[in-house]
Design an enzyme around this catalytic site. Structure first.
Site, PDB file in Angstrom:
ATOM      1  N   CYS A   1      45.736  57.645  35.627  1.00  0.00           N
ATOM      2  CA  CYS A   1      45.005  57.704  37.041  1.00  0.00           C
ATOM      3  C   CYS A   1      46.054  58.627  38.084  1.00  0.00           C
ATOM      4  CB  CYS A   1      45.029  56.848  37.611  1.00  0.00           C
ATOM      5  SG  CYS A   1      43.689  55.364  36.948  1.00  0.00           S
TER       6      CYS A   1
ATOM      7  N   HIS B   1      43.658  59.412  45.121  1.00  0.00           N
ATOM      8  CA  HIS B   1      43.149  59.060  44.157  1.00  0.00           C
ATOM      9  C   HIS B   1      41.867  57.567  44.050  1.00  0.00           C
ATOM     10  CE1 HIS B   1      41.449  57.247  40.586  1.00  0.00           C
ATOM     11  NE2 HIS B   1      42.839  55.791  40.949  1.00  0.00           N
TER      12      HIS B   1
ATOM     13  N   ASN C   1      35.955  55.137  40.170  1.00  0.00           N
ATOM     14  CA  ASN C   1      37.520  55.420  40.043  1.00  0.00           C
ATOM     15  C   ASN C   1      36.915  55.984  38.775  1.00  0.00           C
ATOM     16  OD1 ASN C   1      39.321  55.858  38.841  1.00  0.00           O
ATOM     17  ND2 ASN C   1      40.358  53.538  39.192  1.00  0.00           N
TER      18      ASN C   1
HETATM   19  O1  UT7 Z   1      43.138  53.136  38.927  1.00  0.00           O
HETATM   20  C1  UT7 Z   1      44.280  52.350  38.817  1.00  0.00           C
HETATM   21  C2  UT7 Z   1      44.435  51.784  39.425  1.00  0.00           C
HETATM   22  N1  UT7 Z   1      43.595  50.454  39.659  1.00  0.00           N
HETATM   23  C3  UT7 Z   1      43.439  50.040  40.487  1.00  0.00           C
HETATM   24  O2  UT7 Z   1      43.900  50.388  41.815  1.00  0.00           O
HETATM   25  C4  UT7 Z   1      43.069  49.141  40.740  1.00  0.00           C
HETATM   26  C5  UT7 Z   1      43.196  47.774  41.874  1.00  0.00           C
HETATM   27  N2  UT7 Z   1      43.149  46.294  41.844  1.00  0.00           N
HETATM   28  C6  UT7 Z   1      41.662  46.055  42.706  1.00  0.00           C
HETATM   29  O3  UT7 Z   1      41.293  47.426  42.964  1.00  0.00           O
HETATM   30  C7  UT7 Z   1      41.534  45.253  43.020  1.00  0.00           C
HETATM   31  O4  UT7 Z   1      42.357  43.836  42.424  1.00  0.00           O
HETATM   32  C8  UT7 Z   1      39.541  44.490  42.186  1.00  0.00           C
HETATM   33  C9  UT7 Z   1      38.927  45.365  42.349  1.00  0.00           C
HETATM   34  C10 UT7 Z   1      40.082  45.050  40.241  1.00  0.00           C
HETATM   35  C11 UT7 Z   1      39.437  43.600  41.737  1.00  0.00           C
HETATM   36  O5  UT7 Z   1      39.047  42.830  42.938  1.00  0.00           O
HETATM   37  P1  UT7 Z   1      39.979  41.703  44.047  1.00  0.00           P
HETATM   38  O6  UT7 Z   1      39.263  41.513  45.345  1.00  0.00           O
HETATM   39  O7  UT7 Z   1      41.602  41.571  43.853  1.00  0.00           O
HETATM   40  O8  UT7 Z   1      39.106  40.394  43.321  1.00  0.00           O
HETATM   41  P2  UT7 Z   1      40.077  39.189  41.762  1.00  0.00           P
HETATM   42  O9  UT7 Z   1      40.052  40.360  41.111  1.00  0.00           O
HETATM   43  O10 UT7 Z   1      41.316  37.876  42.182  1.00  0.00           O
HETATM   44  O11 UT7 Z   1      39.182  38.390  41.822  1.00  0.00           O
HETATM   45  C12 UT7 Z   1      38.911  37.574  42.439  1.00  0.00           C
HETATM   46  C13 UT7 Z   1      36.996  36.426  42.125  1.00  0.00           C
HETATM   47  C14 UT7 Z   1      37.455  36.057  40.798  1.00  0.00           C
HETATM   48  O12 UT7 Z   1      36.732  34.814  40.831  1.00  0.00           O
HETATM   49  P3  UT7 Z   1      37.691  33.046  41.491  1.00  0.00           P
HETATM   50  O13 UT7 Z   1      38.731  33.870  40.200  1.00  0.00           O
HETATM   51  O14 UT7 Z   1      38.212  33.569  42.357  1.00  0.00           O
HETATM   52  O15 UT7 Z   1      36.057  32.481  40.501  1.00  0.00           O
HETATM   53  C15 UT7 Z   1      36.690  37.155  39.912  1.00  0.00           C
HETATM   54  O16 UT7 Z   1      36.732  36.958  38.692  1.00  0.00           O
HETATM   55  O17 UT7 Z   1      35.433  37.433  41.877  1.00  0.00           O
HETATM   56  C16 UT7 Z   1      35.569  37.724  40.350  1.00  0.00           C
HETATM   57  N3  UT7 Z   1      35.108  38.607  40.291  1.00  0.00           N
HETATM   58  C17 UT7 Z   1      34.169  39.482  39.919  1.00  0.00           C
HETATM   59  N4  UT7 Z   1      32.812  38.825  40.628  1.00  0.00           N
HETATM   60  C18 UT7 Z   1      31.800  39.106  40.295  1.00  0.00           C
HETATM   61  C19 UT7 Z   1      36.255  40.158  39.096  1.00  0.00           C
HETATM   62  N5  UT7 Z   1      35.618  41.063  39.090  1.00  0.00           N
HETATM   63  C20 UT7 Z   1      34.153  40.705  39.587  1.00  0.00           C
HETATM   64  C21 UT7 Z   1      32.911  41.311  39.317  1.00  0.00           C
HETATM   65  N6  UT7 Z   1      31.871  41.108  39.527  1.00  0.00           N
HETATM   66  N7  UT7 Z   1      32.731  42.450  38.547  1.00  0.00           N
END
Ligand code: UT7
Length: 325
Positions: A115, A252, A282
């Site tokens: 990225c 980005h 992204n």
């Molecule tokens: O470009 C390269 C750099 N990349 C980035 O900058 C990405 C950085 N990370 C992020 O943007 C975020 O961490 C994400 C958007 C990927 C995830 O958001 P988050 O607030 O960190 O969520 P999480 O991964 O902690 O997940 C929270 C909950 C989980 O469920 P439980 O364990 O709390 O029950 C996940 O299983 O959300 C669940 N979850 C989803 N739910 C519905 C994960 N993906 C999804 C989804 N839809 N697509």
């Protein structure tokens, strides 16, 4: 004191015709428009058609940037393509773009910093131009991330999109004062200790397969705002500026929460931040040149503006670039 500076002459972008909304993804994985919008700010993304390639998107963006610059392909002697989704393992997709543009002189190669790729590629071009080795560069970010996504993994497949953006950069002999156009400062970083936080689980020398994208999202998120803020402060410092001097912040586009966090930490007004993640998701190395194209075409970015680019991605890699537009 006379100096050579890399001046942006044109920008252009390309997005595949097919648009996939969050609602469309609800039919594919256990997700919701509400979750995706709240956690990322993404509402839709563009996805390549069958047979559409990273090189064809990159060439389309390059042609648009050349038209914007009022230049012909023959005026270009360097092509740097930032991509993590090349058409083939080799040759570099940059040479396919070179051939499609009908250029047979100069050099073309790919840069791979995920990225952060566009920031790394533009900084590389800047150094070649300042050294006098080349005169005019096409710097392109093009990605077909939909091809490396695991479409059964809801934690990653909802986050990415496809597209390409390009800029034409020209070496110009100037007096070296801040008000003159051109790239004023760049700063690149990487730290391979974090290479397992965002990676593809395949490759020529390991599995012999292409593999799928894997990400520890929360861990990437945890590092993002701090690393981005550090590299921005360093880049501004090199050029003798402060965050308050920035006219346009073009980061980005990974997650709107990360962009808001970085802007808040810098004390930048939200209306100074260019945001396209809602429409494009992204697009990795393509996201910054696509955002530049949008903000320049709609008249926000004007000649003389101070524009700050920033990215962070797999590796980890991260970097920033300050431009007098
Ligand atoms: O470009 C390269 C750099 N990349 C980035 O900058 C990405 C950085 N990370 C992020 O943007 C975020 O961490 C994400 C958007 C990927 C995830 O958001 P988050 O607030 O960190 O969520 P999480 O991964 O902690 O997940 C929270 C909950 C989980 O469920 P439980 O364990 O709390 O029950 C996940 O299983 O959300 C669940 N979850 C989803 N739910 C519905 C994960 N993906 C999804 C989804 N839809 N697509």
């Amino acid at each position: 004191m006379s100096t050579i500076r890399s001046v942006i002459k044109g920008v252009g972008g390309y997005l595949p015709a097919r648009v996939v909304t969050n609602a469309d993804l609800e039919a594919l994985v256990d997700t919701s428009d509400q979750w995706i919008t709240a956690r990322t700010g993404i509402r839709k993304r563009h996805i390549v058609a069958d047979g559409e390639l990273t090189s064809s998107m990159g060439a389309a963006a390059a042609k648009a940037a050349l038209a914007d610059a009022g230049l012909e392909p023959d005026d270009i002697d360097l092509i740097i393509l930032a991509t993590s989704t090349p058409d083939q393992t080799f040759p570099a997709s940059a040479v396919t773009i070179q051939a499609e543009l009908g250029i047979t002189h100069g050099a073309a190669f790919d840069v791979q910093a995920v990225c952060s790729g566009f920031v790394f590629a533009l900084s590389t071009a800047d150094n070649y131009l300042k050294s006098g080795q080349f005169n005019r560069a096409l710097v392109i970010g093009a990605e077909a991330f939909s091809r490396i996504l695991d479409w059964e993994d809801r934690s990653t497949c909802v986050l990415f999109g496809d597209g390409a953006g390009a800029v034409v950069v020209e070496a110009q002999k100037l007096n070296g004062v801040d008000t003159e156009r051109g790239i004023l400062a760049t700063c690149l970083r990487s730290d391979g200790r974090y290479r397992d936080k965002l990676y593809v689980d395949g490759g020529p020398s390991s599995t012999g397969t292409v593999g799928h994208l894997r990400m520890d999202g929360p861990e990437v998120f945890r590092h993002a705002v701090t690393k981005i803020s550090q590299v921005i402060t360093e880049t501004l410092g090199k050029a003798g500026y402060e965050a308050a001097d920035i006219d346009w912040f073009v980061p980005h586009q990974a997650n709107k929460r990360i962009l808001d966090g970085a802007a808040r930490k810098l004390g930048l007004a939200p209306e100074r931040v260019v945001i396209t993640v809602d429409k494009h998701a992204n697009t990795s190395a393509a996201s910054i040149p696509l955002a530049l194209t949008e903000a320049y075409t709609d008249g926000r970015i004007k000649s003389g503006d101070l524009v700050l680019l920033e990215a962070m991605g797999g590796g980890f890699t991260w970097g920033a670039l300050l431009i007098r537009w």
